[in-house]
Design an enzyme around this catalytic site. Structure first.
Site, PDB file in Angstrom:
ATOM      1  N   SER A  27      62.575  23.180  50.835  1.00 61.93           N
ATOM      2  CA  SER A  27      60.975  23.337  50.251  1.00 61.93           C
ATOM      3  C   SER A  27      59.871  23.087  51.226  1.00 61.93           C
ATOM      4  O   SER A  27      58.845  23.136  51.296  1.00 61.93           O
ATOM      5  CB  SER A  27      60.847  22.693  48.893  1.00 61.93           C
ATOM      6  OG  SER A  27      61.002  21.476  49.101  1.00 61.93           O
ATOM      7  N   ASN A 114      61.493  12.681  41.937  1.00 63.58           N
ATOM      8  CA  ASN A 114      61.063  13.290  40.984  1.00 63.58           C
ATOM      9  C   ASN A 114      59.742  12.984  40.502  1.00 63.58           C
ATOM     10  O   ASN A 114      59.015  13.922  40.320  1.00 63.58           O
ATOM     11  CB  ASN A 114      62.196  13.278  39.751  1.00 63.58           C
ATOM     12  CG  ASN A 114      63.414  14.043  40.089  1.00 63.58           C
ATOM     13  OD1 ASN A 114      63.592  14.694  41.022  1.00 63.58           O
ATOM     14  ND2 ASN A 114      64.225  13.707  39.060  1.00 63.58           N
ATOM     15  N   THR A 159      26.471  48.567  27.685  1.00 67.95           N
ATOM     16  CA  THR A 159      27.526  48.313  26.662  1.00 67.95           C
ATOM     17  C   THR A 159      28.287  49.765  27.044  1.00 67.95           C
ATOM     18  O   THR A 159      27.826  50.864  27.103  1.00 67.95           O
ATOM     19  CB  THR A 159      27.366  48.022  25.400  1.00 67.95           C
ATOM     20  OG1 THR A 159      26.773  49.329  24.694  1.00 67.95           O
ATOM     21  CG2 THR A 159      26.439  47.046  24.936  1.00 67.95           C
ATOM     22  N   HIS A 160      29.498  49.495  26.929  1.00 67.84           N
ATOM     23  CA  HIS A 160      30.556  50.654  27.340  1.00 67.84           C
ATOM     24  C   HIS A 160      30.213  51.400  28.646  1.00 67.84           C
ATOM     25  O   HIS A 160      30.596  52.558  28.709  1.00 67.84           O
ATOM     26  CB  HIS A 160      30.603  51.665  26.137  1.00 67.84           C
ATOM     27  CG  HIS A 160      30.715  51.013  24.836  1.00 67.84           C
ATOM     28  ND1 HIS A 160      31.906  50.800  24.323  1.00 67.84           N
ATOM     29  CD2 HIS A 160      29.987  50.697  24.043  1.00 67.84           C
ATOM     30  CE1 HIS A 160      31.868  50.245  23.119  1.00 67.84           C
ATOM     31  NE2 HIS A 160      30.530  50.051  22.957  1.00 67.84           N
ATOM     32  N   SER A 281      33.854  51.808  58.028  1.00 63.70           N
ATOM     33  CA  SER A 281      35.158  52.551  57.975  1.00 63.70           C
ATOM     34  C   SER A 281      35.504  53.055  59.141  1.00 63.70           C
ATOM     35  O   SER A 281      34.537  53.281  60.235  1.00 63.70           O
ATOM     36  CB  SER A 281      35.074  53.938  57.066  1.00 63.70           C
ATOM     37  OG  SER A 281      35.877  54.906  57.497  1.00 63.70           O
ATOM     38  N   LYS A 287      29.837  54.733  56.515  1.00 63.52           N
ATOM     39  CA  LYS A 287      30.135  53.981  55.328  1.00 63.52           C
ATOM     40  C   LYS A 287      29.833  52.548  55.766  1.00 63.52           C
ATOM     41  O   LYS A 287      29.829  52.112  56.700  1.00 63.52           O
ATOM     42  CB  LYS A 287      31.882  53.930  55.137  1.00 63.52           C
ATOM     43  CG  LYS A 287      32.408  55.211  54.742  1.00 63.52           C
ATOM     44  CD  LYS A 287      31.830  55.665  53.231  1.00 63.52           C
ATOM     45  CE  LYS A 287      32.428  54.984  52.209  1.00 63.52           C
ATOM     46  NZ  LYS A 287      33.963  54.866  51.991  1.00 63.52           N
ATOM     47  N   GLU A 294      35.030  43.733  46.173  1.00 57.22           N
ATOM     48  CA  GLU A 294      36.216  44.385  45.944  1.00 57.22           C
ATOM     49  C   GLU A 294      37.384  43.404  46.075  1.00 57.22           C
ATOM     50  O   GLU A 294      38.195  43.534  45.045  1.00 57.22           O
ATOM     51  CB  GLU A 294      36.558  45.510  46.838  1.00 57.22           C
ATOM     52  CG  GLU A 294      35.570  46.649  46.699  1.00 57.22           C
ATOM     53  CD  GLU A 294      35.947  47.999  47.852  1.00 57.22           C
ATOM     54  OE1 GLU A 294      36.409  48.960  47.454  1.00 57.22           O
ATOM     55  OE2 GLU A 294      35.476  47.616  48.982  1.00 57.22           O
ATOM     56  N   TYR A 321      63.406  16.657  35.001  1.00 55.95           N
ATOM     57  CA  TYR A 321      63.345  17.371  36.260  1.00 55.95           C
ATOM     58  C   TYR A 321      64.453  18.441  36.165  1.00 55.95           C
ATOM     59  O   TYR A 321      65.569  18.105  35.927  1.00 55.95           O
ATOM     60  CB  TYR A 321      63.190  16.643  37.533  1.00 55.95           C
ATOM     61  CG  TYR A 321      63.206  17.345  38.661  1.00 55.95           C
ATOM     62  CD1 TYR A 321      61.875  17.720  39.203  1.00 55.95           C
ATOM     63  CD2 TYR A 321      64.272  17.738  39.438  1.00 55.95           C
ATOM     64  CE1 TYR A 321      61.443  18.414  40.278  1.00 55.95           C
ATOM     65  CE2 TYR A 321      63.967  18.525  40.668  1.00 55.95           C
ATOM     66  CZ  TYR A 321      62.680  18.998  40.965  1.00 55.95           C
ATOM     67  OH  TYR A 321      62.493  19.594  42.227  1.00 55.95           O
TER      68      TYR A 321
END
Ligand code: ARG
Length: 461
Positions: A27, A114, A159-160, A281, A287, A294, A321
């Site tokens: 690890s 541990n 709303t919606h 872009s 753009k 995003e 563990y």
């Protein structure tokens, strides 16, 4: 006494391990970033062993000096990891033993990897959580500052994703600020959960030496010690608490991001993002893309995956563990890194965004945003609400058929909706927001009260 092998657990083994197993088992690539915490934990443990007379004082001092050297090497980038270094704990102890000989070999007395690994991980999380508390506070402050600027900017509330009623832009921005205030509470909860020291729990059953758990806990800044050694080495709840905070914050930032994406579209035009938080872009010269927003929208998936990953890794594990738990750090580090990228970018994006008050104010007057206000007016005139709702609905139908908004309703339109006798009240967006004069509502004073309230909360951070 034969010379110990380089593996911490080599004594019991006569055969060598397979390369494929070593690669799976190691690890180090993930956990080596916890070296500071590992060394801190080991120094506290060694000092305690010396103070309790469990190891000779001279050895405790040699360990302390040796660990200081290991730390300096890691800091300087001169530490040479060896192929046998399974994880950061192994690497540090191996190097310490090269430096301090048998004194180094006494470090692990009364301790297991541990209890060591979860101690290190909690220390790491607490460190990152502290800086994220500040980063989150900065984002809340940025939202509140922008809210203060835009108490008198009105915008359609939805709303919606359909225009519903006008609100103050301040109110809209503060809605996000309150989500983040709750996230701060969740972070605090996670930090508190990470404030219990597992050190001294050994492999699972505690330690046969007269260790002083309170001393190591105090030295490492833990508020208290875990009460059950099996639970301490086998649970990852505090990490789950941190990941829950991160996942929920991720969802909030995703919603904020999505709103900015939409608001900055040409179709809506409520906000223009600063060049510093947008990109272009490679093909389309015109753009300007809301990438920061995003990415905030998208990262929620990653943060919730980190949470479900750790929950999945711990589900069904027998006490105590199990090696499955080694993966915990992958999720925790990923979430912490993701938030460290997101929080300052969101703060900057919010702080520099150019809110188009004119476009918002104009949109808030359009269409049928005041329909409910008209119905409320009828109720004040004695109409039952349901009948008022029905009549205003009919007026909306008549007006939309003619292509006008409520402000353009003619006497004929009113008559057609059965509202011929009604004196039409002030249906401006301003009248509408002022009418919501209840705690948590959009009236100017209510929004100012809200800003005071959130200022008080933030002042305590
Ligand atoms: N690298 C391990 C982990 O991250 C350390 C603990 C190993 N314990 C053990 N019994 N093999 O979980």
């Amino acid at each position: 006494m034969s010379e110990p092998t380089s593996r911490l657990w080599g004594g019991r083994f006569s055969g060598t391990s397979a390369e494929a197993f070593d690669a799976l088992n190691a690890s180090l690539p993930v956990d080596q970033r916890m070296w500071r915490e590992d060394i801190r934990g080991s120094r506290a443990h060694a000092r305690m062993l010396g103070a309790q007379g469990i190891i000779p004082r001279a050895d405790a001092e040699a360990i302390d000096a040796g660990l200081a050297q290991v730390e300096a090497e890691l800091e300087a980038g001169t530490f040479a990891f060896q192929p046998g270094d399974e994880d950061i704990h192994t690497a540090v102890e191996r190097r310490l033993t090269e430096i301090a000989g048998d004194a180094g070999r006494r470090l692990h007395t009364g301790r297991s990897r541990n209890d060591q690994v979860i101690t290190d991980t909690l220390l790491w999380v607490r460190g990152r959580a502290e800086s994220q508390q500040q980063a989150l506070a900065d984002l809340v402050r940025a939202l509140v500052d922008r809210a203060r600027e835009h108490v008198d900017t009105l915008v359609p509330g939805y709303t919606h994703l359909q225009r519903a009623q006008p609100v103050r832009l301040a109110h809209h921005l503060l809605a996000y600020a309150w989500m983040l205030v709750r996230d701060q509470t969740r972070l605090q909860f996670a930090m508190d959960a990470a404030g219990e020291s597992p050190l001294g729990s050994g492999a699972l059953a505690g330690s046969g030496f007269a260790i002083d758990r309170d001393a190591t806990a105090a030295e490492l800044g833990f508020a208290r010690i875990t009460p059950n050694s099996m639970d301490a080495v086998g649970s990852r709840d505090a990490l789950v608490d941190y990941l829950s905070f991160a996942a929920q914050l991720g969802v909030h930032l995703s919603r904020l991001g999505a709103e900015f994406v939409w608001w900055s579209s040409e179709e809506v035009g409520f906000v223009v993002l600063d060049d510093a938080y947008a990109s272009g872009s490679s093909m389309l010269p015109q753009k300007k893309n809301p990438d920061a927003a995003e990415l905030a929208r998208g990262k929620a998936a990653r943060l919730s995956a980190d949470l479900s990953g750790l929950l999945g890794a711990t589900a069904g594990l027998p006490l105590a563990y199990n090696k499955d738990l080694q993966d915990d750090k992958h999720y925790v580090f990923d979430a912490a890194d993701t938030l460290d990228l997101l929080l300052p970018a969101m703060t900057g994006m919010v702080a520099t965004a150019d809110f188009r008050a004119d476009a918002m104010n104009a949109a808030a007057e359009e269409g049928f945003l005041a329909a409910t206000d008209l119905a409320d007016h009828l109720v004040r005139e004695g109409w039952p609400f349901r009948r008022a709702h029905e009549a205003v609905g009919a007026l909306v139908r008549v007006c939309s058929d003619r292509g006008v908004g409520l402000a353009g309703a003619s006497p004929d339109d009113l008559a057609a909706a059965g509202l011929g006798d009604v004196t039409v009240p002030d249906l401006t967006a301003l009248a509408s927001v002022e009418a919501k004069d209840v705690p948590g509502g959009t009236a100017r004073q209510r929004v100012l009260d809200q800003i005071d309230l959130i200022d008080q909360r933030v002042a305590g951070w």
